[in-house]
Design a protein around this motif. Structure first.
Motif, PDB file in Angstrom:
ATOM      1  N   ASP A 121      -7.701  -3.561  -4.374  1.00 58.21           N
ATOM      2  CA  ASP A 121      -6.502  -4.166  -4.966  1.00 58.21           C
ATOM      3  C   ASP A 121      -5.492  -3.063  -5.293  1.00 58.21           C
ATOM      4  OD1 ASP A 121      -4.930  -6.200  -5.770  1.00 58.21           O
ATOM      5  OD2 ASP A 121      -5.880  -6.459  -7.728  1.00 58.21           O
ATOM      6  N   LEU A 122      -4.703  -2.630  -4.312  1.00 59.60           N
ATOM      7  CA  LEU A 122      -3.718  -1.571  -4.510  1.00 59.60           C
ATOM      8  C   LEU A 122      -2.300  -2.120  -4.385  1.00 59.60           C
ATOM      9  CD1 LEU A 122      -5.078   1.548  -2.576  1.00 59.60           C
ATOM     10  CD2 LEU A 122      -5.191   1.057  -5.014  1.00 59.60           C
ATOM     11  N   SER A 123      -1.419  -1.561  -5.207  1.00 59.06           N
ATOM     12  CA  SER A 123      -0.005  -1.907  -5.126  1.00 59.06           C
ATOM     13  C   SER A 123       0.810  -0.708  -4.643  1.00 59.06           C
ATOM     14  CB  SER A 123       0.506  -2.361  -6.494  1.00 59.06           C
ATOM     15  OG  SER A 123       1.897  -2.571  -6.460  1.00 59.06           O
ATOM     16  N   THR A 124       0.569   0.463  -5.255  1.00 63.75           N
ATOM     17  CA  THR A 124       1.280   1.676  -4.839  1.00 63.75           C
ATOM     18  C   THR A 124       0.316   2.860  -4.812  1.00 63.75           C
ATOM     19  OG1 THR A 124       1.919   2.220  -7.111  1.00 63.75           O
ATOM     20  CG2 THR A 124       3.488   0.927  -5.804  1.00 63.75           C
ATOM     21  N   ILE A 125       0.655   3.855  -3.978  1.00 60.86           N
ATOM     22  CA  ILE A 125      -0.098   5.098  -3.879  1.00 60.86           C
ATOM     23  C   ILE A 125       0.892   6.253  -4.008  1.00 60.86           C
ATOM     24  CG2 ILE A 125      -1.603   6.528  -2.453  1.00 60.86           C
ATOM     25  CD1 ILE A 125      -2.456   4.008  -0.978  1.00 60.86           C
ATOM     26  N   GLN A 126       0.672   7.128  -4.972  1.00 61.76           N
ATOM     27  CA  GLN A 126       1.552   8.288  -5.188  1.00 61.76           C
ATOM     28  C   GLN A 126       0.748   9.558  -4.904  1.00 61.76           C
ATOM     29  OE1 GLN A 126       4.963   8.175  -6.552  1.00 61.76           O
ATOM     30  NE2 GLN A 126       4.983  10.282  -5.798  1.00 61.76           N
ATOM     31  N   VAL A 127       1.122  10.270  -3.831  1.00 63.82           N
ATOM     32  CA  VAL A 127       0.413  11.485  -3.423  1.00 63.82           C
ATOM     33  C   VAL A 127       1.280  12.706  -3.724  1.00 63.82           C
ATOM     34  CG1 VAL A 127      -0.745  12.683  -1.535  1.00 63.82           C
ATOM     35  CG2 VAL A 127      -0.710  10.185  -1.581  1.00 63.82           C
ATOM     36  N   GLN A 128       0.735  13.653  -4.459  1.00 64.53           N
ATOM     37  CA  GLN A 128       1.472  14.863  -4.784  1.00 64.53           C
ATOM     38  C   GLN A 128       1.511  15.821  -3.602  1.00 64.53           C
ATOM     39  OE1 GLN A 128      -0.192  16.702  -8.252  1.00 64.53           O
ATOM     40  NE2 GLN A 128       0.743  15.261  -9.671  1.00 64.53           N
ATOM     41  N   THR A 129       2.502  16.707  -3.634  1.00 73.27           N
ATOM     42  CA  THR A 129       2.580  17.766  -2.626  1.00 73.27           C
ATOM     43  C   THR A 129       1.361  18.672  -2.737  1.00 73.27           C
ATOM     44  OG1 THR A 129       4.994  17.751  -2.743  1.00 73.27           O
ATOM     45  CG2 THR A 129       3.962  19.702  -1.788  1.00 73.27           C
ATOM     46  N   GLY A 130       0.825  19.062  -1.595  1.00 72.24           N
ATOM     47  CA  GLY A 130      -0.372  19.892  -1.566  1.00 72.24           C
ATOM     48  C   GLY A 130      -1.631  19.112  -1.306  1.00 72.24           C
ATOM     49  N   CYS A 131      -1.525  17.774  -1.279  1.00 79.68           N
ATOM     50  CA  CYS A 131      -2.682  16.907  -1.034  1.00 79.68           C
ATOM     51  C   CYS A 131      -2.636  16.332   0.377  1.00 79.68           C
ATOM     52  CB  CYS A 131      -2.713  15.741  -2.022  1.00 79.68           C
ATOM     53  SG  CYS A 131      -3.026  16.222  -3.726  1.00 79.68           S
ATOM     54  N   GLU A 132      -3.807  16.025   0.883  1.00 78.40           N
ATOM     55  CA  GLU A 132      -3.944  15.311   2.146  1.00 78.40           C
ATOM     56  C   GLU A 132      -4.866  14.129   1.886  1.00 78.40           C
ATOM     57  OE1 GLU A 132      -4.284  17.284   6.274  1.00 78.40           O
ATOM     58  OE2 GLU A 132      -6.346  16.778   5.719  1.00 78.40           O
ATOM     59  N   LEU A 133      -4.344  12.904   2.042  1.00 78.17           N
ATOM     60  CA  LEU A 133      -5.078  11.703   1.649  1.00 78.17           C
ATOM     61  C   LEU A 133      -5.332  10.784   2.847  1.00 78.17           C
ATOM     62  CD1 LEU A 133      -6.232   9.740  -0.525  1.00 78.17           C
ATOM     63  CD2 LEU A 133      -3.910   8.800  -0.722  1.00 78.17           C
ATOM     64  N   ARG A 134      -6.583  10.323   2.932  1.00 77.85           N
ATOM     65  CA  ARG A 134      -6.954   9.226   3.823  1.00 77.85           C
ATOM     66  C   ARG A 134      -7.634   8.163   2.968  1.00 77.85           C
ATOM     67  NH1 ARG A 134     -10.180   9.746   8.943  1.00 77.85           N
ATOM     68  NH2 ARG A 134     -11.826  10.389   7.496  1.00 77.85           N
TER      69      ARG A 134
END
Length: 529
Positions: A121-134
């Motif tokens: 149940d996700l609405s938004t995803i906030q990824v900071q600089t320096g991260c790599e997300l899957r």
């Protein structure tokens, strides 16, 4: 513990007769005469009591404020530094705006996501600089399970390729120096990035304790392998700033950290990548003190040791500081004045480049005796440290104390352990020349004491072929400089601290200095060798 410093047990206590102690360390005890008591009772009426109490409290606080609360005088034209956020992270929010933050390089279970209210149940995803997300999702319309999420804010929707992340079940969040270098390369391709300085910070994989000491350094990409020696010799936290002297440096940086071994070595180093404004005419003037200040700001420990990239600390330096120095200064914080704890530095002659940097003082003594090692810049640069005259010769005669005191001399540029509240470095010094001398002079003007640590050192190998960014020392000295140590800087220091700031203001009468060297005290204050 006073005897550790090679001074009498009463020597530190006798310092209370100095103006420094009279003004900052004594406790106010008002005289309790009968007339004073009667006067105090008369003013503490309901109408006057609050006002009088405020006056008394303020007066008392001014008298008992400790030197640790004292702020240094700020030099002109210095930027304000702000520490970047802690290690990169991802922020997940559900449709009810309940959010949770997740850190990289960790494995999470479905139950942890469920308890946080984000499971499926996700609405938004906030990824900071320096991260790599899957993230792993169920029911993707394209048949895939793992979705790459770009840095920044991603809105999750029920449909649509690239944003269908509402059936979230798992994530892989990574952070390392290669990811950050790659993101810096992408940023540098944008036209808008050329006109501004950009700093990206990759925090160390290991968190450090606050009551610790961080090794601080700065360098360009041609010193990456050189600095490995310092990393291997220092067991504690490290913070370094890497300067991209030209746009092509980022490619070399990415290639270097594409090698797993190099990433592993630097994994415990907090790295700040600094891209200058390439459209400025000054970007090739290596901003050495600005880089030092960035690395200091990104550190998190109470104490710091600034060292240049081509120096390697002795193998016992970190543990020596942790075991002997930090407990001493922490225990005696109310009695020890502001102090710079100097680490002697030595050089190995270039013709002996095959000899490894010594690990112990015994090894160093042999090399000095054989003429293979010598005190770096034995004149005004490091001569006042008296490393050969005292540190290598006298420890047994003086009972092997923790440190010995020397008096400040103009043009001295020692390396030292400091509390992080000490003044930062003057950013107006670029390239080589005056960058460390100016800092030591300001510490002296602030009445810092200089204590040279025993049985520890740093060393480097001469390197005539190593090129300094911007053309090297010779070019830096011959070029027209906008900021000069002997002219503009000295005039400003005198205007801020009064006449003759080169006189050793924090030095005690028992210190080892011009007395042992038979130096002329007038020449000492004037900066004569």
């Amino acid at each position: 513990m006073d005897t550790l410093l090679g001074r009498s047990s009463n020597s530190l206590d006798n310092d209370k007769n100095k103006p420094f102690y009279n003004n900052a360390r004594r406790h106010y005890k008002p005289f309790q005469s009968s007339s004073a008591i009667a006067w105090r009772r008369s003013i503490l009426s309901p109408a006057k009591g609050v006002f009088a109490l405020v006056v008394i409290v303020l007066f008392y606080l001014l008298l008992v404020s400790s030197p640790e609360e004292k702020t240094s005088i700020r030099l002109k034209d210095q930027p304000t530094y702000t520490k970047h956020d802690a290690p990169c992270s991802v922020k997940l929010c559900n449709p009810l705006n309940k959010c949770s933050t997740w850190l990289p390089n960790k494995a999470y279970s479905w139950s942890e996501f469920s308890q946080a209210g984000v499971f499926r149940d996700l609405s938004t995803i906030q990824v900071q600089t320096g991260c790599e997300l899957r993230i792993k999702v169920d029911g993707r319309v394209d048949g895939g399970e793992w979705l790459n999420i770009n840095k920044g804010l991603t809105e999750c929707t029920e449909t649509g390729y690239g944003t269908h992340c509402r059936n979230f079940v798992d994530l892989e969040l990574k952070a390392d120096i290669l990811i950050m270098a790659t993101q810096m390369r992408d940023i540098m391709k944008e036209k808008s990035s050329k006109r501004k300085e950009i700093t990206l910070v990759q925090h160390a994989s290991e968190e450090s304790e606050k009551l610790d000491v961080t090794l601080i350094s700065q360098f360009s990409v041609n010193r990456l392998d050189t600095f490995v020696k310092a990393i291997e010799a220092w067991q504690g936290p490290i913070s370094a700033a890497i300067y991209l002297t030209n746009a092509n440096d980022i490619e070399e940086l990415v290639d270097y950290f594409s090698v797993q071994k190099n990433r592993d070595i630097y994994s415990r180093v907090t790295l700040s990548l600094v891209k200058p404004n390439y459209l400025s005419s000054e970007y090739l003037a290596y901003p050495i003190n600005h880089l030092r200040n960035i690395a200091i700001t990104e550190s998190s420990t109470e104490y710091i040791l600034v060292l240049d990239a081509d120096f390697a600390p002795s193998g016992n330096l970190y543990e020596y500081i942790r075991r002997n120095l930090i407990p001493y200064v922490a225990y005696r914080s109310e009695k020890v004045p502001p102090t710079a704890w100097v680490v002697p530095c030595f050089a190995i002659r270039e013709e002996y480049s095959n000899i490894p940097v010594p690990n112990s003082y015994d090894e160093l003594r042999k090399l000095v005796g054989q003429g293979i090692a010598y005190i770096t810049d034995p004149g005004a640069g490091h001569g006042p440290t008296l490393a050969v005259e005292v540190a290598l010769v006298r420890p047994l005669l003086m009972g092997n104390p923790l440190a010995y005191e020397v008096c400040f001399e103009s043009q001295w540029e020692p390396y030292y352990v400091l509390h992080r509240s000490a003044p930062l470095y003057d950013v107006r010094f670029r390239n080589q020349g005056g960058d460390k001398q100016s800092h030591a002079l300001q510490l002296n003007a602030e009445k810092y004491r200089f204590m040279v640590l025993r049985e520890v050192f740093m060393a480097h190998k001469d390197h005539s072929k190593m090129v300094w960014p911007g053309g090297g020392f010779e070019k830096a000295q011959k070029a027209t400089k906008k900021w000069n140590y002997f002219e503009e800087f000295m005039r400003e220091i005198e205007s801020l601290y009064g006449r003759n700031p080169r006189w050793p203001r924090g030095c005690s009468a028992t210190a080892i200095g011009w007395q042992d060297q038979r130096r002329d005290t007038i020449g000492l204050a004037a900066g004569a060798a």
